[in-house]
Design a protein around this motif. Structure first.
Motif, short mmCIF file in Angstrom:
data_model
loop_
_atom_site.label_atom_id
_atom_site.label_comp_id
_atom_site.label_asym_id
_atom_site.label_seq_id
_atom_site.Cartn_x
_atom_site.Cartn_y
_atom_site.Cartn_z
N ASP A 188 0.84 -1.19 0.00
CA ASP A 188 0.00 0.00 0.00
C ASP A 188 0.88 1.25 0.00
OD1 ASP A 188 -2.59 -1.49 0.45
OD2 ASP A 188 -1.53 -2.04 2.28
N VAL A 189 0.27 2.38 -0.31
CA VAL A 189 1.01 3.63 -0.41
C VAL A 189 0.34 4.68 0.47
CG1 VAL A 189 1.91 5.40 -1.95
CG2 VAL A 189 1.61 3.06 -2.79
N VAL A 190 1.14 5.31 1.34
CA VAL A 190 0.66 6.42 2.17
C VAL A 190 1.31 7.69 1.64
CG1 VAL A 190 0.58 7.43 4.47
CG2 VAL A 190 0.35 4.95 4.19
N VAL A 191 0.48 8.68 1.33
CA VAL A 191 0.96 9.95 0.78
C VAL A 191 0.58 11.08 1.73
CG1 VAL A 191 0.92 11.53 -1.17
CG2 VAL A 191 0.70 9.06 -1.56
N ASN A 192 1.57 11.85 2.14
CA ASN A 192 1.34 13.02 2.99
C ASN A 192 1.66 14.28 2.19
OD1 ASN A 192 0.84 12.02 5.94
ND2 ASN A 192 2.54 10.78 5.23
N VAL A 193 0.72 15.22 2.21
CA VAL A 193 0.91 16.51 1.54
C VAL A 193 1.14 17.58 2.60
CG1 VAL A 193 -0.11 18.21 -0.01
CG2 VAL A 193 -0.60 15.77 -0.34
N MET A 194 2.17 18.41 2.40
CA MET A 194 2.55 19.43 3.37
C MET A 194 2.64 20.79 2.70
SD MET A 194 5.54 17.09 5.07
CE MET A 194 6.02 16.61 3.42
N THR A 195 2.81 21.80 3.52
CA THR A 195 3.04 23.15 3.01
C THR A 195 4.53 23.33 2.74
OG1 THR A 195 3.31 24.05 5.24
CG2 THR A 195 1.07 24.06 4.31
N CYS A 196 4.84 24.22 1.82
CA CYS A 196 6.25 24.45 1.47
C CYS A 196 6.99 25.25 2.55
CB CYS A 196 6.33 25.20 0.13
SG CYS A 196 5.91 24.18 -1.30
N GLY A 197 6.34 26.22 3.15
CA GLY A 197 7.04 27.11 4.06
C GLY A 197 7.47 26.46 5.35
N ASP A 198 6.55 25.79 6.07
CA ASP A 198 6.87 25.24 7.39
C ASP A 198 6.64 23.74 7.48
OD1 ASP A 198 4.13 25.32 7.20
OD2 ASP A 198 3.92 27.04 8.54
N SER A 199 6.39 23.07 6.37
CA SER A 199 6.23 21.61 6.32
C SER A 199 5.13 21.11 7.25
CB SER A 199 7.55 20.91 6.67
OG SER A 199 8.55 21.25 5.73
N VAL A 200 4.04 21.83 7.32
CA VAL A 200 2.89 21.40 8.11
C VAL A 200 1.99 20.57 7.21
CG1 VAL A 200 0.85 22.16 9.37
CG2 VAL A 200 3.01 23.39 9.63
N GLY A 201 1.62 19.40 7.71
CA GLY A 201 0.77 18.53 6.91
C GLY A 201 -0.62 19.09 6.71
N VAL A 202 -1.14 18.89 5.51
CA VAL A 202 -2.50 19.34 5.20
C VAL A 202 -3.40 18.19 4.74
CG1 VAL A 202 -1.76 21.67 4.62
CG2 VAL A 202 -1.84 19.93 2.82
N GLY A 203 -2.82 17.04 4.50
CA GLY A 203 -3.63 15.90 4.07
C GLY A 203 -2.85 14.60 4.09
N THR A 204 -3.53 13.51 4.47
CA THR A 204 -2.95 12.17 4.47
C THR A 204 -3.88 11.25 3.70
OG1 THR A 204 -1.78 12.43 6.56
CG2 THR A 204 -2.25 10.19 5.87
N TYR A 205 -3.31 10.45 2.78
CA TYR A 205 -4.10 9.58 1.91
C TYR A 205 -3.45 8.20 1.83
CZ TYR A 205 -5.28 14.36 0.55
OH TYR A 205 -5.61 15.69 0.58
N VAL A 206 -4.29 7.17 1.78
CA VAL A 206 -3.82 5.80 1.65
C VAL A 206 -4.39 5.22 0.36
CG1 VAL A 206 -3.76 3.48 2.64
CG2 VAL A 206 -3.68 5.49 4.14
N TYR A 207 -3.50 4.65 -0.45
CA TYR A 207 -3.90 4.05 -1.72
C TYR A 207 -3.61 2.55 -1.69
CZ TYR A 207 -4.40 8.78 -3.49
OH TYR A 207 -4.81 10.09 -3.68
N ARG A 208 -4.64 1.79 -2.04
CA ARG A 208 -4.52 0.33 -2.05
C ARG A 208 -4.38 -0.16 -3.49
NH1 ARG A 208 -8.00 -4.49 -1.86
NH2 ARG A 208 -7.12 -5.96 -0.33
N PRO A 209 -3.39 -1.04 -3.76
CA PRO A 209 -3.20 -1.54 -5.13
C PRO A 209 -4.35 -2.44 -5.55
CG PRO A 209 -1.79 -2.72 -3.61
CD PRO A 209 -2.41 -1.61 -2.82
N GLN A 210 -4.71 -2.36 -6.84
CA GLN A 210 -5.80 -3.16 -7.38
C GLN A 210 -5.32 -4.36 -8.19
OE1 GLN A 210 -9.21 -2.30 -6.57
NE2 GLN A 210 -7.83 -1.29 -5.13
N GLY A 211 -4.03 -4.48 -8.42
CA GLY A 211 -3.50 -5.62 -9.16
C GLY A 211 -3.39 -5.39 -10.65
N ASN A 212 -3.91 -4.29 -11.16
CA ASN A 212 -3.82 -4.00 -12.59
C ASN A 212 -3.06 -2.71 -12.84
OD1 ASN A 212 -5.66 -2.29 -11.48
ND2 ASN A 212 -7.34 -2.74 -12.91
#
Length: 244
Positions: A136-160
């Motif tokens: 699985d893949v966990v993606v964290n999105v942050m701000t450029c200035g102070d690296s504060v997280g604004v979103g966390t997402y988990v992606y599950r592989p489908q096999g294709n």
């Protein structure tokens, strides 16, 4: 054969010498004289000859242990180094995945731009949480200035080659990690007068995959000491650089 001795000659008993019956056999041979021996006697002479050869070569008579050197020799084969069957996770383009994901808010997709050059404020982690065909893949999105997280997402592989968004949380100061098969999401808690660098506390929530979704498994709240964090005090016991 073992124990082949002359039972009729008392002079050899108790001598303390095990000659395998060779001496007795020689004595018997000396009594066979003349060419008038019968066919049975000739057979006996042949046996006497074999026994005499046995006595002259080994000196200890015939033995019934069987042929020597026929037992297989055990060999120790050095064990090979353990090989890992784990394959490296296939890397994805997290920015492309986020920009084409309708579950990611328009605000996050619009603000997702490179900080410097082509470097995006995105952290990516790979690990097994949902039991899919690949990590699985966990993606964290942050701000450029102070690296504060604004979103966390988990992606599950489908096999294709495709990935499904199975978890999303968008709020300030959020960050997700993979810990021994669980998803751990940490959110900083701020009060009105808190700076970005010094939150009042944090919420640590552990999610576990069950069925086809993540469910909350554990929650920990930490309150931080408000007396620290000014950054102006010296370390306890630190020496004065000026020597005063």
């Amino acid at each position: 054969m073992r124990g082949l001795t002359a039972s009729g000659d008392g002079g050899d008993r108790g001598g303390g010498r095990d000659d395998g019956g060779c001496a007795a056999t020689v004595r018997r041979g000396r009594n066979l004289t003349g060419w008038a021996a019968s066919a049975t006697t000739l057979v006996g002479l042949a046996a006497f000859g074999l026994l005499t050869v046995s006595c002259s070569t080994g000196g200890t008579g015939t033995r019934d242990e069987g042929p020597a050197g026929t037992q297989p020799v055990a060999q120790v084969t050095p064990s090979a180094e353990p090989s890992s069957s784990a394959k490296p996770a296939a890397r994805i383009d997290p920015v492309s995945l986020l920009k084409h994901d309708p579950k990611v808010s328009e605000r996050v997709r619009t603000d997702l731009k490179p900080c410097t050059g082509s470097a995006y404020p995105v952290d990516t982690s790979y690990g097994t949480m949902t039991g899919g065909p690949s990590p699985d893949v966990v993606v964290n999105v942050m701000t450029c200035g102070d690296s504060v997280g604004v979103g966390t997402y988990v992606y599950r592989p489908q096999g294709n080659g495709r990935y499904e968004n199975v978890f999303a949380i968008e709020q300030p100061a959020v960050y997700g990690t993979i810990d021994r098969g669980d998803l751990v999401v940490t959110t900083q808690v701020y009060e009105k007068k808190d700076s970005v660098a010094y939150p009042s506390g944090e919420e640590v929530i552990t999610y576990r995959w069950a069925g086809n979704r993540f469910t909350e498994h554990d929650r920990v709240h930490n309150d931080f000491n408000r007396a620290v964090g000014s950054g102006g005090a010296a370390l306890p016991g630190a020496a004065d650089p000026a020597g005063n």
